[in-house]
Design a protein around this motif. Structure first.
Motif, PDB file in Angstrom:
ATOM      1  N   ALA A 146       0.833  -1.206   0.000  1.00  0.00           N
ATOM      2  CA  ALA A 146       0.000   0.000   0.000  1.00  0.00           C
ATOM      3  C   ALA A 146       0.868   1.257   0.000  1.00  0.00           C
ATOM      4  O   ALA A 146       0.572   2.231  -0.705  1.00  0.00           O
ATOM      5  N   ALA A 147       1.950   1.244   0.780  1.00  0.00           N
ATOM      6  CA  ALA A 147       2.852   2.409   0.828  1.00  0.00           C
ATOM      7  C   ALA A 147       3.521   2.638  -0.524  1.00  0.00           C
ATOM      8  O   ALA A 147       3.627   3.773  -1.000  1.00  0.00           O
ATOM      9  N   VAL A 148       3.980   1.551  -1.164  1.00  0.00           N
ATOM     10  CA  VAL A 148       4.614   1.675  -2.477  1.00  0.00           C
ATOM     11  C   VAL A 148       3.607   2.197  -3.495  1.00  0.00           C
ATOM     12  O   VAL A 148       3.935   3.056  -4.332  1.00  0.00           O
ATOM     13  N   LEU A 149       2.377   1.696  -3.441  1.00  0.00           N
ATOM     14  CA  LEU A 149       1.335   2.156  -4.365  1.00  0.00           C
ATOM     15  C   LEU A 149       1.067   3.644  -4.178  1.00  0.00           C
ATOM     16  O   LEU A 149       0.942   4.398  -5.160  1.00  0.00           O
ATOM     17  N   LEU A 150       0.984   4.094  -2.923  1.00  0.00           N
ATOM     18  CA  LEU A 150       0.746   5.512  -2.648  1.00  0.00           C
ATOM     19  C   LEU A 150       1.898   6.365  -3.177  1.00  0.00           C
ATOM     20  O   LEU A 150       1.672   7.413  -3.813  1.00  0.00           O
ATOM     21  N   ILE A 151       3.135   5.925  -2.927  1.00  0.00           N
ATOM     22  CA  ILE A 151       4.301   6.658  -3.434  1.00  0.00           C
ATOM     23  C   ILE A 151       4.262   6.713  -4.962  1.00  0.00           C
ATOM     24  O   ILE A 151       4.571   7.744  -5.571  1.00  0.00           O
ATOM     25  N   ASN A 152       3.894   5.603  -5.580  1.00  0.00           N
ATOM     26  CA  ASN A 152       3.818   5.569  -7.047  1.00  0.00           C
ATOM     27  C   ASN A 152       2.859   6.625  -7.586  1.00  0.00           C
ATOM     28  O   ASN A 152       3.194   7.376  -8.514  1.00  0.00           O
ATOM     29  N   TRP A 153       1.671   6.690  -7.010  1.00  0.00           N
ATOM     30  CA  TRP A 153       0.668   7.648  -7.501  1.00  0.00           C
ATOM     31  C   TRP A 153       1.098   9.095  -7.244  1.00  0.00           C
ATOM     32  O   TRP A 153       0.927   9.967  -8.096  1.00  0.00           O
ATOM     33  N   ILE A 154       1.668   9.346  -6.057  1.00  0.00           N
ATOM     34  CA  ILE A 154       2.103  10.709  -5.735  1.00  0.00           C
ATOM     35  C   ILE A 154       3.246  11.150  -6.649  1.00  0.00           C
ATOM     36  O   ILE A 154       3.346  12.324  -7.032  1.00  0.00           O
ATOM     37  N   SER A 155       4.102  10.202  -7.021  1.00  0.00           N
ATOM     38  CA  SER A 155       5.285  10.550  -7.799  1.00  0.00           C
ATOM     39  C   SER A 155       4.965  10.967  -9.233  1.00  0.00           C
ATOM     40  O   SER A 155       5.736  11.741  -9.823  1.00  0.00           O
ATOM     41  N   ILE A 156       3.867  10.483  -9.796  1.00  0.00           N
ATOM     42  CA  ILE A 156       3.575  10.738 -11.212  1.00  0.00           C
ATOM     43  C   ILE A 156       3.486  12.238 -11.527  1.00  0.00           C
ATOM     44  O   ILE A 156       4.139  12.720 -12.452  1.00  0.00           O
TER      45      ILE A 156
END
Length: 426
Positions: A146-156
């Motif tokens: 979940a943390a990696v997914l959140l970082i992925n979306w924020i990073s875009i």
């Protein structure tokens, strides 16, 4: 809910006295594997390895050793040296074979360094699940995803390199999302596994957050343009549902396994009937984004060195020293970071002997555990879905024993939880 009424609580209670140390260490380990020490770095290391000779990253090695030391100390404190029985004997023999292959490796130093990393990664995962129990380990795995997914979306929207940029060695990558992961295909596979985990929790816990996380994983997967993971996710979801249904009775499980075997036989038969077309496909190095040229070189090397292989870890990121470099007939092969087929890459690097040990450890033994069934059908159905995804994913990518690769670490978590659930059911 999902785990009430079966012995998972026994493992959770035995680690109750000291849960935070191994839990935090496991989270740190997963973030090292998924994010690394240099997130969003450019250029993409999966592609820019022309001058790479397999030199190690000292900071990364020290980080893994520290995390492993903490987890090993915690495991010994909780269970004594019996904690190491969490590692299957066959897997121990396989890891020993990988280390020993340094004696005949084309790159002995690289083989030894990467084999030691493989040992550390396997022991870290197995000892973590042994110390924390299946339930807590699965929740921590969900939290990390979940943390990696959140970082992925924020990073875009914030970080340009979260999307493959113009100038990539492969122009087809441009525009594909990768987030914090090193490559869009790795990001796609992680998103697919995340979707399976969140789907499991959504069904079991009936929480809106898990439904949203599942949908967000699928959406990000689509944007990665990772065709393999996009195709395998629905197959894995079907596998999850079929196993869950079939686990009600041993006979149903056997029927499903026989059915899968028949599908495999039919598939092989169809390939044989279409062998002429298949050979034409494989004879064109431009097909399948260049994978066929790599496969041809791998098959040629295996034919000449079937028994021992070139040495563990000697295939990828070793430039002109790669064992298949003389077989490729083209200098571009030194840019290849893996063999695009986990089974062939195992044969190239550790030979028939190592390949047999790997198949017993990573495919055949887990299949027998799934066939046996037992308490915790919901958990086993999730693990079976991840198992199916991983086994099929390795037909076109290389994940087996891939050091600290995110997909490999995810599968190790699956194997460790499956083995733990078997021992609890015994």
């Amino acid at each position: 809910m999902a785990y009430e009424g079966w012995p998972l609580g026994a493992v959770q209670s035995r680690s109750h006295a000291e849960p935070w140390v191994p839990a935090i260490a496991l989270l740190a380990f997963m973030f090292l594997a998924f994010v690394g020490l240099t997130p969003f770095s450019q250029p993409d290391p999966a592609l820019a390895v022309a001058s790479n000779t397999g030199q190690g990253d000292i900071a990364r090695q020290i980080s893994y050793f520290l995390v492993f030391s903490i987890i090993a100390a915690s495991a010994i404190h909780l269970r004594g040296f019996r904690a190491f029985t969490a590692v299957p004997v066959l897997l121990i023999i396989l890891l020993a074979w990988c280390v020993v292959s340094a004696f005949w490796s084309v790159e002995p130093a690289v083989t030894l360094r990467r084999a030691v990393l493989a040992v550390i990664v396997v022991l870290t995962v197995m000892l973590s699940v042994e110390s924390l129990g299946v339930g807590r380990s699965l929740r921590l795995f969900r939290l990390a995803l979940a943390a990696v997914l959140l970082i992925n979306w924020i990073s875009i929207p914030l970080i340009a390199s979260a999307v493959h940029l113009p100038g990539e060695a492969d122009p087809q990558l441009v525009g594909a999302w990768r987030g914090v992961l090193v490559h869009k295909n790795i990001a796609g596979a992680v998103c697919a596994i995340s979707a399976l985990v969140f789907l499991h929790f959504a069904v079991e816990k009936r929480r809106v957050i898990d439904i949203l996380l599942c949908l967000a994983s699928i959406a990000f997967l689509i944007m990665t343009q990772s065709k393999t993971s996009l195709g395998l996710l629905p197959i894995s979801i079907v596998a999850l549902g079929v196993y869950r249904f079939a686990s009600r009775r041993a006979l149903d499980r056997q029927i499903v396994m026989v059915g899968l075997a028949l599908i495999f036989v039919i598939g092989v038969s169809a390939l044989l009937l279409e062998s002429d077309n298949l050979l034409r496909l494989l004879s064109n190095p431009q097909e399948l984004t260049g994978r066929t040229a790599i496969w041809q070189a791998e098959i040629a090397y295996i034919a000449d060195h079937p028994l021992l292989g070139a040495g563990f870890g000697s295939f990828a990121d070793t430039g002109v020293d790669s064992p298949i470099y003389p077989y490729a007939g083209s200098a571009w092969i030194e840019h290849v970071a893996h063999g695009h087929n986990g089974y062939l890459q195992l044969l190239v690097t550790i030979g028939v002997v190592g390949f047999g040990l790997a198949m017993m450890s990573f495919v055949i033994a887990p299949l027998f555990l799934f066939l046996r069934g037992g308490p915790g059908t919901e958990l086993r159905s999730l693990l079976f879905a991840i198992f199916c995804f991983f086994v099929l994913h390795n037909l076109v990518e290389s994940d087996f024993l891939e050091g600290d690769g995110a997909i490999w670490v995810s599968y190790l978590m699956c194997l460790a939880m499956l083995r733990q659930s078997r021992e609890l059911a015994a």
